[in-house]
Design a protein around this motif. Structure first.
Motif, PDB file in Angstrom:
ATOM      1  N   GLU A 131      70.791 -22.878  40.800  1.00 21.14           N
ATOM      2  CA  GLU A 131      69.348 -22.787  40.624  1.00 21.14           C
ATOM      3  C   GLU A 131      68.660 -22.748  41.993  1.00 21.14           C
ATOM      4  O   GLU A 131      67.729 -21.970  42.220  1.00 21.14           O
ATOM      5  N   LYS A 173      69.102 -19.380  43.553  1.00 22.41           N
ATOM      6  CA  LYS A 173      68.371 -18.341  42.831  1.00 22.41           C
ATOM      7  C   LYS A 173      66.869 -18.397  43.139  1.00 22.41           C
ATOM      8  O   LYS A 173      66.225 -17.364  43.322  1.00 22.41           O
ATOM      9  N   LEU A 174      66.323 -19.625  43.176  1.00 17.41           N
ATOM     10  CA  LEU A 174      64.866 -19.735  43.261  1.00 17.41           C
ATOM     11  C   LEU A 174      64.338 -19.873  44.689  1.00 17.41           C
ATOM     12  O   LEU A 174      63.214 -19.483  44.979  1.00 17.41           O
ATOM     13  N   GLN A 224      63.459 -19.797  34.740  1.00 17.96           N
ATOM     14  CA  GLN A 224      63.601 -19.505  36.171  1.00 17.96           C
ATOM     15  C   GLN A 224      63.023 -18.128  36.504  1.00 17.96           C
ATOM     16  O   GLN A 224      62.275 -17.965  37.478  1.00 17.96           O
ATOM     17  N   ASP A 225      63.367 -17.143  35.657  1.00 18.73           N
ATOM     18  CA  ASP A 225      62.857 -15.785  35.896  1.00 18.73           C
ATOM     19  C   ASP A 225      61.336 -15.773  35.833  1.00 18.73           C
ATOM     20  O   ASP A 225      60.660 -15.116  36.616  1.00 18.73           O
ATOM     21  N   LEU A 242      59.805 -17.147  38.975  1.00 18.19           N
ATOM     22  CA  LEU A 242      59.826 -16.171  40.073  1.00 18.19           C
ATOM     23  C   LEU A 242      58.755 -15.109  39.864  1.00 18.19           C
ATOM     24  O   LEU A 242      58.088 -14.679  40.806  1.00 18.19           O
TER      25      LEU A 242
END
Lengths: 374, 215
Positions: free
Chosen positions: A198, A201-202, A175-176, A179
């Motif tokens: 998720e 976060k995204l 995920q990081d 981004l």
């Protein structure tokens, strides 16, 4: 921009997967479709590249109805990442990544060079290029999947639960990574997930779908968390919605600069600082300006220096960059109830007191009144 | 028990029988593959074709080979290669058609979907994704069909064309075991060699398939 205009998908047996969906997916942003299973999120995604055709309504890709574009041509211009990566088991990693360039008729060496560049870009060792998919871990395969989707540099990326089959630690790093990539690439991304954390976060924007394929709410994550449109959304967001919401609030806290003492100061000086500030907890700073801990001025020996004292644990946050959630987390690590603010180099810039944090969080709660409960 | 001098004297004839045997055993496999591929693919495309196709092939497979050879004599001729090759091709089909269908079915759904999503057209997907991934399963069928074909050829000796099978009839008629032993050993070695070659071919063709189940 991708626009859903009253899109419905009805199957021959009468099942409605997506019902009259109106949605705008802005260019260069991540739009997350989230919802329980059966909400039509994957169907909606697949209607964009025509793996499924809509029964009613239109999907426009930068103003052009996707139904007017020949499917293979349309798909070569749209990156696609699938749950189990969907790599071709019989092709080496480099050739997997070069799939779409090959389809577009690129010269083989150019396609391979591009593939190598992308492997690096998604954080993979290029030594993996000559391996086969079965020789890679799940997380590595998923990175290859992302590299493959990006190979021909499509403006649009569709991601169908791409990280849900890997373990939580790998998922967080993927995920990081996404981004980070997105901050360079500015793709128009449609991301499907059933995991609200998720999504929040995204997503630049999050569209919550309910079973039966109707749109419950679309908003940026902070708005979604602070003002869920109805009980379904509220329930779907879960119980810790309040604390998660703090991730989207910047830590604009009043910082006290009179609550620090050097780590070689005399006890009498510590007592003096405490008396002048009116507070008993002080942050100890070393000669390099970095924090070493908290001392309680209510519990001082009669003589000596700070070096003789037992320092209490502390947490820090970066003022002006971190969220209120980070600051609160830092405060929860310290018996003082305060958080030490630092700059990017880790030097102390001030102290957010327990009182300041309490005021900030109650301010957030006040904003939420009337728009949500629970 | 073995008359080595007989072997020495008849070496040219044995070699000829061996060559004949190889042609009659392997040609049906090649023909079988050429026919099974389109029929198998059609069965994948139109699922309704699959059951009848397999049903017919199983009936054919259950026919005694000798009976089929005899029925074919008026058409293809006595002691002709074709009399053996035609039925063996049908036997090969009975194994190979299901192999092709299973091979295509072995392509994982997510792989097929991602091929579609990448922009493969139907033909390209078949040639570049489905068929290559089907190779290990198809080759497993080819191995079974090849070994059984090699052993079945010898029955053809009863209609005058059985490759090494002739040695069995010869030895039995003369109550002389040496040709029988030579025939058995050569057929066994031929089967082992053919199977070994197929294994090597599979390793070379599909280096990616070794840990397939975990991928």
């Amino acid at each position: 921009m991708i626009t859903f205009e009253g899109v419905t998908k009805r199957y021959a047996d009468g099942t409605i997967a997506v019902n009259d969906l109106h949605l705008e997916v802005p260019t260069a942003e991540i739009t997350v479709l989230v919802g329980p299973s059966g909400c039509g999120k994957t169907t909606s995604l697949r209607m964009i590249n025509r793996m499924i055709d809509a029964t009613e309504g239109k999907i426009l890709l930068d103003g052009v109805d996707v139904r007017t574009i020949d499917p293979p041509t349309l798909r070569r211009g749209i990156g696609y990442v699938i749950q189990q990566a969907g790599l071709f088991p019989h092709r080496k990693i480099v050739d997997n990544v070069a799939t779409v360039p090959y389809l577009l008729g690129w010269d083989k060496s150019k396609a391979r060079a591009r593939a190598m560049e992308l492997l690096e870009r998604v954080g993979l060792d290029t030594a993996l290029a000559e391996r086969y998919p079965f020789q890679l871990s799940g997380g590595q395969q998923q990175r290859v999947g992302v590299a493959r989707a990006l190979a021909a540099d499509p403006p649009v990326l569709l991601m169908d639960e791409p990280f849900s089959a890997v373990d939580p630690i790998v998922r967080t790093s993927l995920q990081d990574e996404l981004l980070r990539l997105q901050s360079d690439l500015h793709k128009t991304i449609v991301f499907v997930t059933h995991d609200i954390d998720e999504a929040v976060k995204l997503g630049d924007r999050v569209a919550v779908l309910r079973v039966g394929g109707t749109l419950a709410q679309v908003a940026d994550p902070a708005t979604l968390l602070s003002a869920p449109a109805d009980d379904f959304v509220r329930e779907f967001l879960g119980r810790d919605r309040g604390i998660r919401r703090l991730s989207f609030v910047p830590a604009d806290l009043p910082l006290r600069t009179d609550l620090t003492v050097p780590d070689d100061a005399d006890i009498s000086k510590v007592a003096g600082v405490a008396a002048a500030s009116g507070l008993t907890w002080l942050a100890v700073v070393d000669s390099g300006g970095r924090p070493s801990g908290w001392v309680n001025a209510a519990d001082l020996p009669l003589s000596g220096t700070v070096a003789d004292l037992r320092l209490m644990p502390y947490g820090t946050f970066v003022a002006g960059r971190d969220s209120l959630r980070s600051a609160l987390d830092a405060a929860l690590l310290a018996p003082s109830g305060g958080a030490i603010a630092v700059d990017d180099e880790g030097r102390v810039t001030g102290v957010a007191t327990a009182g300041a944090l309490a005021a900030a969080t109650s301010g957030i709660a006040a904003e939420g009144v009337g728009t949500g409960r629970g | 028990m073995i008359r080595w001098d007989w072997i020495g004297r008849n070496l040219p004839e044995i070699r000829e029988l061996l060559g004949d045997h190889i042609v009659m055993a392997l040609l049906p496999i090649l023909l079988g593959l050429l026919i099974a591929l389109p029929l198998g693919l059609a069965s994948v495309r139109w699922r309704r074709l699959y059951q009848p196709t397999v049903g017919i092939m199983n009936v054919v497979y259950s026919l005694p080979s000798l009976a089929v050879f005899i029925v074919l004599i008026p058409i293809t001729g006595l002691a002709e290669q074709a009399t053996v090759i035609v039925p063996l091709t049908f036997y090969a089909l009975a194994v190979l058609i299901p192999s092709v269908v299973d091979g295509i079915a072995s392509v994982p759904t997510h792989v097929r979907q991602s091929a579609v999503a990448m922009g493969f057209g139907p033909m390209r997907r078949l040639l570049q994704v489905d068929l290559p991934i089907a190779v290990p399963v198809v080759l497993a069928g080819v191995r079974v069909a090849t070994v059984s074909s090699i052993s079945l050829v010898s029955v053809g000796a009863l209609v005058g064309r059985g490759g090494l099978g002739y040695l069995f009839i010869d030895g039995w008629q003369r109550q002389f075991p040496t040709p029988i032993v030579v025939g058995i050993v050569l057929i066994l070695l031929l089967a082992l060699a053919a199977d070994g070659l197929l294994v090597v071919a599979q390793r070379l063709l599909t280096p990616w398939a070794r840990a397939r189940s975990s991928a």
